[in-house]
Scaffold this active site. Structure first.
Site, short mmCIF file in Angstrom:
data_model
loop_
_atom_site.label_atom_id
_atom_site.label_comp_id
_atom_site.label_asym_id
_atom_site.label_seq_id
_atom_site.Cartn_x
_atom_site.Cartn_y
_atom_site.Cartn_z
N TYR A 134 -5.86 -10.27 -7.83
CA TYR A 134 -6.04 -9.69 -9.16
C TYR A 134 -4.76 -9.09 -9.75
CZ TYR A 134 -11.01 -9.96 -7.89
OH TYR A 134 -12.26 -10.39 -7.52
N HIS A 190 11.49 12.57 4.20
CA HIS A 190 10.81 13.42 3.22
C HIS A 190 11.06 12.81 1.84
CE1 HIS A 190 9.51 16.86 0.87
NE2 HIS A 190 9.04 17.42 2.00
N ASP A 191 9.97 12.41 1.19
CA ASP A 191 10.10 11.65 -0.05
C ASP A 191 10.68 12.46 -1.20
OD1 ASP A 191 7.82 13.20 -0.19
OD2 ASP A 191 6.43 11.52 -0.51
N THR A 247 8.88 23.87 -4.29
CA THR A 247 8.37 23.15 -3.14
C THR A 247 7.99 21.74 -3.62
OG1 THR A 247 6.76 23.18 -1.33
CG2 THR A 247 5.96 23.85 -3.50
N HIS A 299 -40.54 -0.81 -16.70
CA HIS A 299 -41.04 -1.11 -15.35
C HIS A 299 -41.11 -2.62 -15.12
CE1 HIS A 299 -42.19 3.13 -15.17
NE2 HIS A 299 -42.71 2.96 -16.37
N GLN A 345 -0.24 26.50 -2.57
CA GLN A 345 0.93 25.61 -2.62
C GLN A 345 0.65 24.37 -3.47
OE1 GLN A 345 2.73 22.85 0.65
NE2 GLN A 345 3.75 24.84 0.90
N SER A 386 -21.42 -24.01 -8.77
CA SER A 386 -21.90 -23.96 -7.39
C SER A 386 -21.29 -25.12 -6.63
CB SER A 386 -23.43 -24.04 -7.35
OG SER A 386 -23.89 -24.32 -6.04
N SER A 390 -2.23 14.45 0.14
CA SER A 390 -1.07 13.61 -0.12
C SER A 390 -1.41 12.12 0.00
CB SER A 390 0.06 13.96 0.84
OG SER A 390 1.18 13.13 0.62
#
Length: 447
Positions: A16, A90-91, A120, A169, A246, A294, A339
């Site tokens: 996709y 550490h990104d 931070t 119904h 944080q 089909s 994260s």
């Protein structure tokens, strides 16, 4: 191995991919990195605008050069940050080091320690992610949903006067109109969109535990709360959550996911109704040369677009459900579970966009079978019993409901003739009889 549509694990990046390519600038790893760079750069500029004493001599004419770091961000830049991350593990720190290198190139070495000053990682993540979500809504989600709603409006108007047998119904019930039944879904979705648009894109910004500890200890006379609110709301265009731990508490984000889930649920309801109408022969489907319905039955033209939509909406809702249930929960002042979960935010959006496209494709293939609508109405004259007994109530006729019940609750087929014979058997005026005889399944459709 080079990633292709054939070896991708996720169908979003495989089968996709072409349908959701428009989401890549908001939810890919490269996109997240770019948004982080943007927040870091704009934060540095905001510190210059205070100004902090050490930044008072910063030349504002350089702001445009700084903003080019994110406005002209490339895939090569993203890869460079990923290479730095291999060292830092550490990104967000990798983003900081990347921008510091840019400062070196611009001869701005004396200022570079104010990049990421007092922050931070979550001050960057919890602003970058709502920014990306906000942009994805405006650029992709709302336009795609608007296209689908516009098609529904066109069909609702086109089929406004098509009488159809209602089914409650699963049984024959008071007739309605096809256009009105389509419009029910338009109204439902629009109401949910209004609620969705009232939910703010909230962001946390306040240092290691949300209290601006580092900011205040370095510059105790500055109103850091006012600074943070101004930065988040005026510069970034988000809503400032305060106080926080944080991390952002994600309550508003959970509300967004819940609202998206409700919209998707309405579309699942719609897909199933249309699927059922196709199975009832109310709709034929346009045949495309070369297509196979089909592998075994050559005659089949299956309502696969509505099935595809329903399936993708179900996957999206399962993920939205998890996101909204999990994200507001974090141990004490922060754990890391949010994260990895947040990295999947784009996945349910992608499945939702695929579903929108599939439903729209299916609608464009529908061919109305008016004869079948008329046939079902003609075969169910019993549905006018409600109308007859209501008018008889108006005229104070004794026990009208019971009289109609005796006529209709039998195993004999109720036809126009049996209804006429019943009316003729009533001891009422000819004028009233003519009024009752004028009611048919085709015109008893309300307002």
């Amino acid at each position: 191995m080079t990633l292709t549509s054939l070896n991708a694990i996720s169908p979003i990046d495989g089968r996709y991919r072409s349908k959701v390519e428009s989401l890549a600038p908001f939810f890919s790893e490269e996109a997240l990195i770019k948004y982080r760079v943007k927040v870091e750069v704009e934060y540095f500029i905001a510190l210059c605008e205070i100004p902090l004493p050490q930044l008072a001599d910063f030349n504002a004419s350089i702001y445009n050069e700084l903003r080019k770091i994110y406005s002209e961000f490339t895939s090569e830049d993203a890869q460079k940050i990923k290479d730095i991350e291999k060292v830092t593990n550490h990104d967000v720190k990798a983003v900081e080091y990347f921008i510091k290198e840019k400062f070196d190139n611009l001869q701005l070495q004396k200022y570079k320690e104010f990049i990421h000053f007092g922050l931070t990682s979550q001050d960057i993540n919890n602003t970058s992610i709502p920014l990306s979500i906000n942009d994805a809504f405006d650029t992709v989600y709302y336009p795609e949903l608007a296209s689908l709603l516009e098609k529904l409006r066109v069909l609702s108007a086109e089929w406004a006067e098509i009488p159809m047998l209602a089914r409650t119904h699963g049984q024959p019930a008071s007739p309605t109109r096809l256009g009105k039944e389509i419009y029910v879904f338009i109204e439902r979705i629009e109401q949910q969109v209004k609620q969705l648009q009232n939910i703010p894109y909230a962001a946390k910004f306040g240092g290691a535990t949300g209290n601006y500890n580092a900011h205040k200890v370095a510059y105790p006379t500055i109103d850091w709360k006012a600074f943070g609110t101004n930065f988040v709301e005026k510069v970034l265009g988000l809503y400032h959550s305060f106080p926080t731990t944080q991390i952002e508490h994600y309550d508003h984000l959970a509300g967004i996911f819940d609202a998206l889930k409700r919209i998707n649920t309405i579309l699942i309801d719609f897909d199933r109704d249309i699927w059922t109408y196709v199975s009832m022969d109310y709709f034929k489907q346009k045949i495309k040369a070369g297509e196979v319905g089909s592998s075994a039955m050559p005659h089949k033209v299956n309502p696969i677009d509505f099935e595809n939509s329903e399936g993708n909406l179900g996957i999206a809702n399962a993920l939205f459900e998890h996101l909204s249930a999990k994200l507001p929960i974090s141990r004490l002042q922060r754990d890391l579970t949010d994260s990895t979960v947040l990295r999947n935010v784009g996945v349910p959006y992608a499945h939702t966009i695929i579903a929108f496209s599939s439903t729209l494709k299916g609608l464009n293939k529908l061919l109305i079978n008016k004869d079948k609508f008329a046939e079902d109405l003609e075969n169910n004259w019993a549905v006018v019993a409600e109308a007859i007994q209501t008018i008889l109530r108006r005229e104070a006729y004794p026990n009208p409901y019971e009289a109609l019940k005796g006529l209709t609750r039998t195993n004999e087929k109720i036809t126009e003739k049996s209804i006429v014979n019943f009316i003729d058997s009533l001891e009422i005026s000819n004028t009233l009889k003519n009024e009752l005889k004028s009611i048919t399944p085709r015109n008893y459709t309300g307002i």
